[in-house]
Scaffold this motif. Sequence first.
Motif, mmCIF file in Angstrom:
data_model
loop_
_atom_site.group_PDB
_atom_site.id
_atom_site.type_symbol
_atom_site.label_atom_id
_atom_site.label_comp_id
_atom_site.label_asym_id
_atom_site.label_seq_id
_atom_site.Cartn_x
_atom_site.Cartn_y
_atom_site.Cartn_z
ATOM 1 N N VAL A 165 -5.473 8.075 3.968
ATOM 2 C CA VAL A 165 -5.628 6.648 4.224
ATOM 3 C C VAL A 165 -4.472 5.922 3.548
ATOM 4 O O VAL A 165 -4.206 6.129 2.361
ATOM 5 C CB VAL A 165 -6.958 6.106 3.669
ATOM 6 N N ILE A 166 -3.768 5.106 4.321
ATOM 7 C CA ILE A 166 -2.679 4.297 3.778
ATOM 8 C C ILE A 166 -3.234 2.897 3.565
ATOM 9 O O ILE A 166 -3.560 2.188 4.516
ATOM 10 C CB ILE A 166 -1.477 4.290 4.727
ATOM 11 N N TYR A 167 -3.377 2.535 2.288
ATOM 12 C CA TYR A 167 -4.018 1.276 1.935
ATOM 13 C C TYR A 167 -2.957 0.258 1.538
ATOM 14 O O TYR A 167 -2.247 0.430 0.549
ATOM 15 C CB TYR A 167 -5.003 1.489 0.786
ATOM 16 N N THR A 168 -2.845 -0.801 2.318
ATOM 17 C CA THR A 168 -1.852 -1.843 2.072
ATOM 18 C C THR A 168 -2.530 -3.132 1.637
ATOM 19 O O THR A 168 -3.419 -3.644 2.322
ATOM 20 C CB THR A 168 -1.021 -2.127 3.335
ATOM 21 N N ASP A 169 -2.101 -3.651 0.500
ATOM 22 C CA ASP A 169 -2.522 -4.970 0.048
ATOM 23 C C ASP A 169 -1.520 -5.972 0.618
ATOM 24 O O ASP A 169 -0.390 -6.085 0.141
ATOM 25 C CB ASP A 169 -2.531 -5.020 -1.479
ATOM 26 N N ILE A 170 -1.924 -6.680 1.660
ATOM 27 C CA ILE A 170 -1.008 -7.570 2.377
ATOM 28 C C ILE A 170 -0.435 -8.656 1.466
ATOM 29 O O ILE A 170 0.743 -9.021 1.569
ATOM 30 C CB ILE A 170 -1.719 -8.211 3.587
ATOM 31 N N ASP A 171 -1.254 -9.167 0.560
ATOM 32 C CA ASP A 171 -0.798 -10.242 -0.310
ATOM 33 C C ASP A 171 0.334 -9.804 -1.233
ATOM 34 O O ASP A 171 1.102 -10.631 -1.734
ATOM 35 C CB ASP A 171 -1.958 -10.781 -1.151
ATOM 36 N N SER A 198 0.266 1.135 -0.728
ATOM 37 C CA SER A 198 1.356 0.412 -0.073
ATOM 38 C C SER A 198 1.230 -1.072 -0.382
ATOM 39 O O SER A 198 0.130 -1.611 -0.476
ATOM 40 C CB SER A 198 1.311 0.641 1.439
ATOM 41 N N GLY A 199 2.373 -1.724 -0.551
ATOM 42 C CA GLY A 199 2.361 -3.157 -0.809
ATOM 43 C C GLY A 199 2.599 -3.474 -2.267
ATOM 44 O O GLY A 199 1.734 -3.234 -3.106
ATOM 45 N N GLY A 200 3.795 -3.985 -2.593
ATOM 46 C CA GLY A 200 4.066 -4.459 -3.931
ATOM 47 C C GLY A 200 4.669 -3.471 -4.896
ATOM 48 O O GLY A 200 4.891 -3.801 -6.062
ATOM 49 N N VAL A 201 4.934 -2.238 -4.451
ATOM 50 C CA VAL A 201 5.556 -1.256 -5.348
ATOM 51 C C VAL A 201 6.993 -1.702 -5.600
ATOM 52 O O VAL A 201 7.849 -1.591 -4.738
ATOM 53 C CB VAL A 201 5.525 0.161 -4.746
ATOM 54 N N SER A 202 7.252 -2.227 -6.812
ATOM 55 C CA SER A 202 8.529 -2.891 -7.052
ATOM 56 C C SER A 202 9.299 -2.355 -8.245
ATOM 57 O O SER A 202 10.381 -2.868 -8.553
ATOM 58 C CB SER A 202 8.309 -4.402 -7.244
ATOM 59 N N SER A 221 7.221 2.627 -0.769
ATOM 60 C CA SER A 221 8.069 1.553 -1.287
ATOM 61 C C SER A 221 9.172 1.248 -0.286
ATOM 62 O O SER A 221 9.750 2.155 0.308
ATOM 63 C CB SER A 221 8.682 1.947 -2.637
ATOM 64 N N GLY A 222 9.439 -0.036 -0.111
ATOM 65 C CA GLY A 222 10.485 -0.454 0.815
ATOM 66 C C GLY A 222 11.507 -1.351 0.166
ATOM 67 O O GLY A 222 12.575 -0.924 -0.233
#
Length: 244
Positions: A165-171, A198-202, A221-222
């Motif tokens: 499951v790829i879980y993305t926190d959109i916010d 996914s989402g916010g890995v900075s 991470s993108g």
Amino acid sequence: MILYPAIDLKDGQCVRLLRGDMDAATVFNASPADQAASFARAGADWIHVVDLNGAFSGQSENGDAVSAIIAAAGDKVKIQLGGGIRSVDHVAAWLDRGVSRVILGTVAVKQPDIVTAACTAFPGKVAVGIDARGGKVAVEGWAETTEQDATDLAKRFEDAGVAAVIYTDIDRDGAMQGVNVQATKAMADAVALPIIASGGVSSLDDLRALKEAGGIAGAISGRALYDGRIDLAEAMALLAEEEA
């Protein structure tokens, strides 16, 4: 824990969005193939690819770019693809073209039987993408937020044969505000499936926090890779050291 560098495709280019807003796209590389080759040279085992146009339209829109990514990445790098894949036949077509894992998102909410059928037909090749805003699942390229609880949706597929499951926190996505470790860990603890954050890995600290939380299988991470906040080779070395 596996690190998945991300390539998001919009109009044939490698972009990053801010919180899923197609009007807030920053082009980081006009050649997705070159970007994939760069990730491969840095030692990536996987590349996470999303057809953003396809996520909105419900059908693949960046097929040529995806094919170029597959070719450029080489045989040693696996490709995980999502965005606009809405049928078992579509899953089959992408697997035939060299994708290693297909991500089903919108259909997991609207036509869950497609997920089950795809998992039966292609064991270990299908992931479910769960994108949440305030804990509620968003679909159709995040344009529509449902009343479906993200964790409840993940639990629905525990016995379906889903690979992850790829879980993305959109916010958090694209906002460089840090990953939502607490929510990701809560899902990992509640669901008997591998969870990819996914989402916010900075930063490397974000990756370290996810690793130390335990039970989280991977992270995507993108933007942080593109703007230099995370060095891919360094991050992979960090994760390898911690797993040793």
